[in-house]
Design an enzyme around this catalytic site. Structure first.
Site, mmCIF file in Angstrom:
data_model
loop_
_atom_site.group_PDB
_atom_site.id
_atom_site.type_symbol
_atom_site.label_atom_id
_atom_site.label_comp_id
_atom_site.label_asym_id
_atom_site.label_seq_id
_atom_site.Cartn_x
_atom_site.Cartn_y
_atom_site.Cartn_z
ATOM 1 C CG ASP A 1 -2.078 0.955 1.092
ATOM 2 O OD1 ASP A 1 -2.422 1.326 -0.054
ATOM 3 O OD2 ASP A 1 -2.635 1.342 2.131
ATOM 4 C CG ASN B 1 -8.103 -2.046 -4.768
ATOM 5 O OD1 ASN B 1 -7.178 -2.841 -4.570
ATOM 6 N ND2 ASN B 1 -8.351 -1.047 -3.923
HETATM 7 C C1 IPE Z 1 -5.360 -2.733 0.039
HETATM 8 O O1 IPE Z 1 -5.048 -1.410 -0.177
HETATM 9 C C2 IPE Z 1 -5.364 -3.462 -1.257
HETATM 10 C C3 IPE Z 1 -4.066 -3.599 -1.918
HETATM 11 C C4 IPE Z 1 -2.905 -3.251 -1.444
HETATM 12 C C5 IPE Z 1 -4.114 -4.219 -3.213
HETATM 13 P P1 IPE Z 1 -6.184 -0.302 -0.267
HETATM 14 O O2 IPE Z 1 -5.491 0.994 -0.472
HETATM 15 O O3 IPE Z 1 -7.199 -0.674 -1.271
HETATM 16 O O4 IPE Z 1 -6.824 -0.388 1.183
HETATM 17 P P2 IPE Z 1 -7.823 0.605 1.930
HETATM 18 O O5 IPE Z 1 -8.951 0.861 0.991
HETATM 19 O O6 IPE Z 1 -7.075 1.864 2.213
HETATM 20 O O7 IPE Z 1 -8.212 -0.101 3.177
HETATM 21 C C1 IPE Z 2 -1.740 0.224 -3.283
HETATM 22 O O1 IPE Z 2 -1.492 1.580 -3.309
HETATM 23 C C2 IPE Z 2 -1.965 -0.341 -4.657
HETATM 24 C C3 IPE Z 2 -3.341 -0.790 -4.911
HETATM 25 C C4 IPE Z 2 -4.307 -0.778 -4.046
HETATM 26 C C5 IPE Z 2 -3.623 -1.270 -6.240
HETATM 27 P P1 IPE Z 2 -2.672 2.625 -3.270
HETATM 28 O O2 IPE Z 2 -3.052 2.940 -4.686
HETATM 29 O O3 IPE Z 2 -3.766 2.170 -2.420
HETATM 30 O O4 IPE Z 2 -1.950 3.889 -2.641
HETATM 31 P P2 IPE Z 2 -2.553 4.897 -1.570
HETATM 32 O O5 IPE Z 2 -3.008 4.088 -0.408
HETATM 33 O O6 IPE Z 2 -3.665 5.620 -2.239
HETATM 34 O O7 IPE Z 2 -1.396 5.779 -1.241
HETATM 35 MG MG MG Z 3 -4.146 2.391 -0.416
#
Ligand code: IPE
Ligand code: IPE
Ligand code: MG
Length: 248
Positions: free
Chosen positions: A20, A68
């Site tokens: 993340d 997502n």
């Molecule tokens: C969790 O990250 C999913 C992945 C890393 C693929 P998110 O960024 O989607 O999680 P939330 O929504 O902040 O909990």
């Molecule tokens: C994790 O990074 C990747 C996926 C969930 C695909 P994020 O895209 O959630 O990054 P933040 O949490 O918005 O910084």
């Molecule tokens: Mg995230």
């Protein structure tokens, strides 16, 4: 016997990572979120390499959650293209290193082309005896448990199984991580302290490691730091500290 265990004894067999922080990494540099995902691919490479070098048996990476899909269409579409691109580019390298690749998640959510690529990668590497790399995409912990229940219910309906034969072990066998060792270490980058519907069933006795490091900044050393933190933990599995120390 000495209290000092060899580092090999303390090596986690199965490590999972919630990768993340890509979006925040990019934003803080005035870039688009997608730029963060692209740089994040290098962190995946570094992590897979170090995990293999350390002798980790199973590495499970959360790449795209069931939730997502709710992101802006353009971001989802770039993530799918990126997945396709990386899979095409990296599969030979994985195979060369004896890594077995599998996708965990609801594969039916992907385009026919991507499904085909995933199946090819799984088939090519299926006999490999090295590390198992599981990429969790269109994955949700609740989906995993629900899917396992559906399979079991079907067997009961077919008369292959009776209700009292349903055990924890049997449920485990129906989850998407059935072939993997028990989850030992769950890492989350990006500074949030939550599981975000990742390996709900599997995390029952996993050690958690949270780091502020954003995924694109995560590298070989960061992975090793997490693994070495695991080595310092006392896992009690319900017993007392004294009982655990007696066994060592
Ligand atoms: C969790 O990250 C999913 C992945 C890393 C693929 P998110 O960024 O989607 O999680 P939330 O929504 O902040 O909990
Ligand atoms: C994790 O990074 C990747 C996926 C969930 C695909 P994020 O895209 O959630 O990054 P933040 O949490 O918005 O910084
Ligand atoms: Mg995230």
């Amino acid at each position: 016997m000495s209290n000092c265990q060899s580092s090999e004894t303390n090596l986690p067999k199965h490590v999972a990572i919630i990768m993340d922080g890509n979006g925040r990494w990019a934003k803080s540099r005035g870039k688009t979120r997608v730029a963060g995902h692209k740089v994040g691919v290098e962190s995946v490479r570094a992590t897979v390499t170090r995990a293999r070098e350390l002798g980790i048996e199973a590495l499970t990476l959360f790449a795209f959650s069931s939730e997502n899909w709710q992101r802006p269409e353009q971001e989802v579409s770039v993530l799918m293209d990126l997945f396709m691109f990386v899979l095409t580019r990296e599969v030979k390298r994985l195979h060369k290193h004896g890594i077995r690749f599998q996708l965990i998640g609801d594969i039916s959510g992907f385009s026919a082309k991507l499904q085909e690529k995933i199946k090819q990668a799984e088939q090519l590497t299926s006999a490999n005896q090295g590390m198992v790399l599981s990429v969790a995409a269109n994955y949700g912990g609740r989906w995993d448990i629900t899917h396992a229940c559906q399979n079991i219910a079907q067997k009961v309906a077919n008369g292959e199984l009776s209700a009292d034969q349903i055990t924890e072990q049997l449920i485990n066998q129906e989850t998407s991580t059935a072939i993997l060792p028990e989850l030992d270490l769950l890492i989350r980058t990006g500074g949030d302290y939550r599981i975000s519907n990742f390996l709900l069933w599997q995390a029952a006795y996993a050690e958690f490691y949270f780091t502020e490091t954003l995924w694109p900044d995560f590298n070989e050393d960061a992975f090793e730091a997490a693994v070495s933190s695991f080595g310092q933990r006392e896992r009690r599995f319900g017993q007392t500290g004294e009982q655990v120390q007696q066994k060592n």
